[in-house]
Design a protein around this motif. Structure first.
Motif, PDB file in Angstrom:
ATOM      1  N   THR A  85       0.871  -1.259   0.001  1.00  0.00           N
ATOM      2  CA  THR A  85      -0.006   0.069  -0.028  1.00  0.00           C
ATOM      3  C   THR A  85       0.964   1.460  -0.153  1.00  0.00           C
ATOM      4  O   THR A  85       1.885   1.356   0.600  1.00  0.00           O
ATOM      5  CB  THR A  85      -0.756  -0.153   1.258  1.00  0.00           C
ATOM      6  OG1 THR A  85      -1.486  -1.248   1.394  1.00  0.00           O
ATOM      7  CG2 THR A  85      -2.050   0.976   1.235  1.00  0.00           C
ATOM      8  N   ASN A  86       0.340   2.162  -0.677  1.00  0.00           N
ATOM      9  CA  ASN A  86       1.223   3.596  -0.817  1.00  0.00           C
ATOM     10  C   ASN A  86       2.630   3.455  -1.439  1.00  0.00           C
ATOM     11  O   ASN A  86       3.075   4.656  -1.354  1.00  0.00           O
ATOM     12  CB  ASN A  86       1.386   4.172   0.657  1.00  0.00           C
ATOM     13  CG  ASN A  86      -0.007   4.272   1.206  1.00  0.00           C
ATOM     14  OD1 ASN A  86      -0.795   4.614   0.757  1.00  0.00           O
ATOM     15  ND2 ASN A  86      -0.068   4.005   2.709  1.00  0.00           N
ATOM     16  N   ILE A  87       2.769   2.334  -2.060  1.00  0.00           N
ATOM     17  CA  ILE A  87       4.053   2.514  -2.925  1.00  0.00           C
ATOM     18  C   ILE A  87       3.294   2.989  -4.403  1.00  0.00           C
ATOM     19  O   ILE A  87       2.534   2.625  -4.822  1.00  0.00           O
ATOM     20  CB  ILE A  87       4.803   1.191  -3.077  1.00  0.00           C
ATOM     21  CG1 ILE A  87       5.057   0.406  -1.798  1.00  0.00           C
ATOM     22  CG2 ILE A  87       5.743   1.073  -4.163  1.00  0.00           C
ATOM     23  CD1 ILE A  87       5.667  -0.689  -2.011  1.00  0.00           C
TER      24      ILE A  87
ATOM     25  N   ILE B  99      -1.100  -0.946  -7.959  1.00  0.00           N
ATOM     26  CA  ILE B  99      -2.579  -0.874  -7.938  1.00  0.00           C
ATOM     27  C   ILE B  99      -3.070  -2.128  -7.221  1.00  0.00           C
ATOM     28  O   ILE B  99      -3.032  -3.248  -7.828  1.00  0.00           O
ATOM     29  CB  ILE B  99      -3.269  -0.701  -9.176  1.00  0.00           C
ATOM     30  CG1 ILE B  99      -2.751   0.504  -9.931  1.00  0.00           C
ATOM     31  CG2 ILE B  99      -4.695  -0.675  -9.063  1.00  0.00           C
ATOM     32  CD1 ILE B  99      -3.178   0.629 -11.400  1.00  0.00           C
ATOM     33  N   LEU B 100      -3.750  -2.139  -5.845  1.00  0.00           N
ATOM     34  CA  LEU B 100      -4.204  -3.251  -5.163  1.00  0.00           C
ATOM     35  C   LEU B 100      -5.551  -3.545  -5.509  1.00  0.00           C
ATOM     36  O   LEU B 100      -6.030  -2.701  -6.019  1.00  0.00           O
ATOM     37  CB  LEU B 100      -3.865  -3.073  -3.815  1.00  0.00           C
ATOM     38  CG  LEU B 100      -2.352  -3.183  -3.315  1.00  0.00           C
ATOM     39  CD1 LEU B 100      -2.165  -2.483  -1.884  1.00  0.00           C
ATOM     40  CD2 LEU B 100      -1.831  -4.767  -3.281  1.00  0.00           C
TER      41      LEU B 100
ATOM     42  N   CYS C 214      11.763  -4.792  -2.674  1.00  0.00           N
ATOM     43  CA  CYS C 214      12.005  -5.105  -4.154  1.00  0.00           C
ATOM     44  C   CYS C 214      11.230  -3.897  -4.975  1.00  0.00           C
ATOM     45  O   CYS C 214      11.714  -3.067  -5.958  1.00  0.00           O
ATOM     46  CB  CYS C 214      11.941  -6.306  -4.919  1.00  0.00           C
ATOM     47  SG  CYS C 214      12.416  -6.440  -6.264  1.00  0.00           S
ATOM     48  N   VAL C 215       9.854  -3.987  -4.549  1.00  0.00           N
ATOM     49  CA  VAL C 215       9.094  -3.089  -5.508  1.00  0.00           C
ATOM     50  C   VAL C 215       9.215  -1.863  -5.299  1.00  0.00           C
ATOM     51  O   VAL C 215       9.227  -0.755  -5.877  1.00  0.00           O
ATOM     52  CB  VAL C 215       7.423  -3.596  -4.953  1.00  0.00           C
ATOM     53  CG1 VAL C 215       6.558  -2.539  -5.623  1.00  0.00           C
ATOM     54  CG2 VAL C 215       7.280  -4.722  -5.325  1.00  0.00           C
TER      55      VAL C 215
END
Lengths: 339, 339, 339, 339
Positions: free
Chosen positions: D272-274, D278-279, D334-335
């Protein structure tokens, strides 16, 4: 009932019934060792201009599924059109005859498989969890009366064969396609990349006779055993062979198909210019889909003349070698007098 | 060729060919909705004195295996005689139609399953590692011309049904058995504990027509779908139904069988008292096994009159409704002139 | 229960359980792309001194029937011994996996197919009405503990292959045969004409692991798809592969088999000279049939130590790698104290 | 490799491996007559609050297809979702096990069959030329991580059963659905109209264990024979049963599923918030589809951490009971460090 609901409402062509009668004398060896059966490979090889093996069957479902059973393993899928007879109208006979291979229904306009769909379907080749595309089956002429051109056929069969698939043609109305395209049987089949053909006779004049025509010698070996195993080997096969020989003689198959195609055009011509009737742009074989007004449909149904009406509102009309001009006139009259 | 190698060397009885011709007019609904097909259940129910469902087929293998497919699951075995047509002469059609059930060949004199063999075969019931006996199939008349008496049938079917098995009769030559036993079709079938019968017509005058007769309503439901699935549903089924109706009319089936049985006795009578010929003690139906001297066999073979010679040296001779007295005379003459 | 009723009453060999535990760490690719699965072909190719393809399975029935399904068409029959596991103890799995091929049970002393029976069975080759012999399956060691010599194997496989049949070996107890014959795995299989082997591990130390070993590259192509199709492709195949690798390591398979064979001889030795006990002339592998007096049988049964008693009155006794000397002593004691 | 490509990359839960070890002593009757196997029906009946029959299997494909084989005849079709595992990822195993029934793929959002599709599919009931709808199979939780609500299930099963169809649930991830819906196993199955469940254990902690749970006594009779016939009856079944018993004990199945679902939420929370990630709106079970930027995908792939990327560009991420927080952290890191 309507004379135009299907070409299989027709009876037996007099020449074919006569051939059955003529074969009815004396004792004859059973199970295909009679003189008529022994003649089939030769006559069909002449027609197709190449050595073929003929397996006679008593139904189109049996012929199609027997042919497919020679081509695939049970781990395979068979690419067919989503509107094909094999997919929609043969129960689970394909699964029975093939030992549990799967039909893979593909899209394409005019009931013809389009190349992109075929290419996409072959995307699972090598994927262990998926049925492996093993054969392509094309209907010629199709279930809606259209035909594949020789170029279309060749492109599809080449694409399939490049990936190792076998190729089958459901020719329940093969004769109508040959008549429409004015080409040779060879050009429409093995020269266009077809390995096996279900050569239909029943809809076009026979009593109950379809022939699996095998063009590839490596399909020959198991074929007679598969015929027996599927209950398609008749003891008095002479009467089945006699039908098929008579069907070939003097090109009766082609004459009948030309007649059927012509009758369909006659019916269309008679419907032209009747208010509310929408005819197809082109009539290729012996089947056409026509839109009528609600009043016309109701009047046809009231007089028991209507063909099957599809979800899109068009009515399927089908002529055969036996269609009567009087029935055509009656149909046209009924439509034109609807208000 | 010999006229006596099998009853299926004969052609079509004139009355049946005539019925095919008579059915050949105008348009008719396909796939069993024609008037002849719609008449079959009624006519066969009359014959068998009980409501039956009739599934017409084009071969005996198809009829037998379709009937069995309605009776067993693929985990089952089917008790048959070790000399039965189903076991020896139908390729792996039983496995195909039943989805992989197994035939369990049993012994018994005169090609008839004996009770002890049946009881022993049922010993695996409940054993998880073994095919589960699911049906009993009896051939009447048998592959060697003998017949089960009503008592024998009843005892076998009762034994089977007490253990939950279904019962089938391969009646490829049912008519010959009825003629021999002079009883009613009902007495030889459902009254004797038979659930389904393959009622043969082809060997006895039809062109290619066998009928699966179902006596048990709980076998009805899937039957039409199994017929379609196995390729046995003909579009022009009217010509198949017309054969079967003509076969029943005026007891043609029984008249023909009586003729065939009588011709066989005539042949035997003619062979009586010829030196070296050993006739069977009793001739029951239309098949007999005769021992000839080597010289007689060779002479028959030289003149292309010999039937099939079995390992034990006896020759199978089979008459049909169509056997000619002139052929009988020629055969006898050939034997008697052998030295 | 008796420790000697079968070798499959044993548990998991400690080295194999240890291998499962050791494979139980971290994430690993599923469906055979794990490091253990990837090692199998190599290790088995080393063992058999030829490149092989390994298809791991979780039951012997699955392994046998999967192997056979790669070898035959549904029109075929498979020659097996009439006392074979495939024929008697695998339900209709052979029919399921092969799509309806037929088992053809043959005779022969000591549970070994004799050559004359095989030759006779192949007599139907080319007969359209008969299942076509397509494969020969031999059990090594057999269901009664005997073994085929290399010469016997070679003669049978050559006879079969000359007629176009494929050859399979049911090696549920292959290790016991290798131990008994003191030859190499290669000598007992492909060098003796075997195309595919069911290499058993479960009875000899594994938890549930059998391997189909394919020696013929033309059998490779469909094999992974057939494995998947029959439900034999495990997601966590690493634990199946780990069992098989551990089974091969340091010849555990052979060590265990030698132990099992030796234990059987020990049991026999202990029974020698007990009044009334009739031992077989020769103990070859890990199974023997012993005749006891009625009193002995009853005493064994009373103490829940008896093996299965066959119709001929002999008792089957089977040792495994895990058989305890204390159980052997207890068994001998029980027999010797019967009066 | 990525720890999140599937839940089947995980190993064996320690409690289950321990149960295998504990079952590994002494001799035990084979083929399901061991003490663990004998306990299964009782334990599962307790869990499901109704008497059930349990058939243990070693793969999900085998469990699904075995269950379906008990429900349909070969003339039937089975309604499945077009994205279901049964349709896409089980080769032609459904055709094999059922003897050639057909899968009928239906549409519906979120991998759930929608009612209208089901109703439409049943339109061929009674049409002789079409496969007859015979069963409905629903996946719970689905192949994309969604769940059917009890109301949705009930409506679908009622619709199916009103037309005579049987109902199956593919519960390879049944535990995750129970955890998500916080209801009882009974409420999600037989109380919601399900006749048979494939109860998955492998993905959720077992080594290789799935259980067919039959709720309808009329499905019981053939089940053990079908298990044997399909090669799913293990000689040392104790080790399969021991896995399943341990899986039930102290609700390990539910505890593991809750963990897997929670880990998935943890992974989502970390993402979230990265920027660019899109979750999904909602995370229901242990699978989610996440969209990443191209840079993020490439970085994940470069570090061998990426899940499978679908045609629509979203990546499938799957947690299990064994997912490590350190792997979650590494993935998130990593993301977030991708530019």
């Amino acid at each position: 009932m309507s004379a135009f609901i299907s070409d299989n409402v027709s009876g037996i062509h007099p020449k074919i019934l006569d051939a059955i009668s003529k074969a009815n004398f004396g004792s004859e060896l059973p199970y295909g060792f009679d003189q008529w059966s022994m003649q089939m490979n030769s006559d069909f090889s002449d027609l197709f201009e190449t050595p073929v093996l003929v397996i006679p069957c008593t139904s189109g479902t049996a012929a199609n599924c027997l042919a497919l059973s020679l081509m695939v393993e049970p781990i395979n899928s068979i690419c067919v059109h989503e509107s094909s007879h094999i997919f929609l109208d043969e129960s689970t006979a394909p699964e029975l005859f093939t030992g549990g291979a799967r039909l893979s229904p593909l899209g394409g306009a005019d009931s013809k498989i389009d190349l992109a769909s075929l290419q996409q379907a072959m995307g699972t080749i090598g994927a262990m969890h998926s049925a492996q595309p093993g054969a392509l089956s094309l209907t010629q002429s199709t279930e809606t009366g259209s035909v594949y051109s020789i170029d279309e056929l060749t492109q599809l069969t080449k694409t399939a064969k490049d990936k190792g698939l076998r190729t089958h043609m459901d020719g329940a109305r093969f004769a109508n396609a040959v008549a429409a395209l004015d080409c040779s049987p060879a050009e429409l089949t093995w020269k266009a990349g077809i390995d096996a053909l279900s050569f239909g006779a029943t809809k076009n004049g026979a009593m109950a006779a379809e022939a699996v025509i095998l063009f590839k010698p490596n399909l020959f070996k198991s074929a007679p055993y598969r015929q027996k195993r599927s209950g398609q080997l008749l003891s008095k096969q002479r009467f089945l062979a006699a039908q098929l020989l008579a069907y070939l003689k003097d090109d009766l198959w082609l004459v009948n198909a030309r007649t059927a195609n012509q009758k369909t055009r006659n019916l269309a011509t008679g419907l032209t210019n009747i208010d509310g009737v929408i005819l197809p742009e082109q009539i290729t074989t012996n089947m056409m889909f026509v839109k009528f007004t609600d009043a016309q449909v109701q009047r046809l149904q009231k007089h028991d003349l209507a063909g099957y009406v599809y979800a899109n509102g068009s009515m399927r009309l089908c002529c055969s070698w036996a269609s009567e001009e009087s029935d055509i006139a009656k149909f046209i009259d009924c439509v034109s007098s609807a208000t």
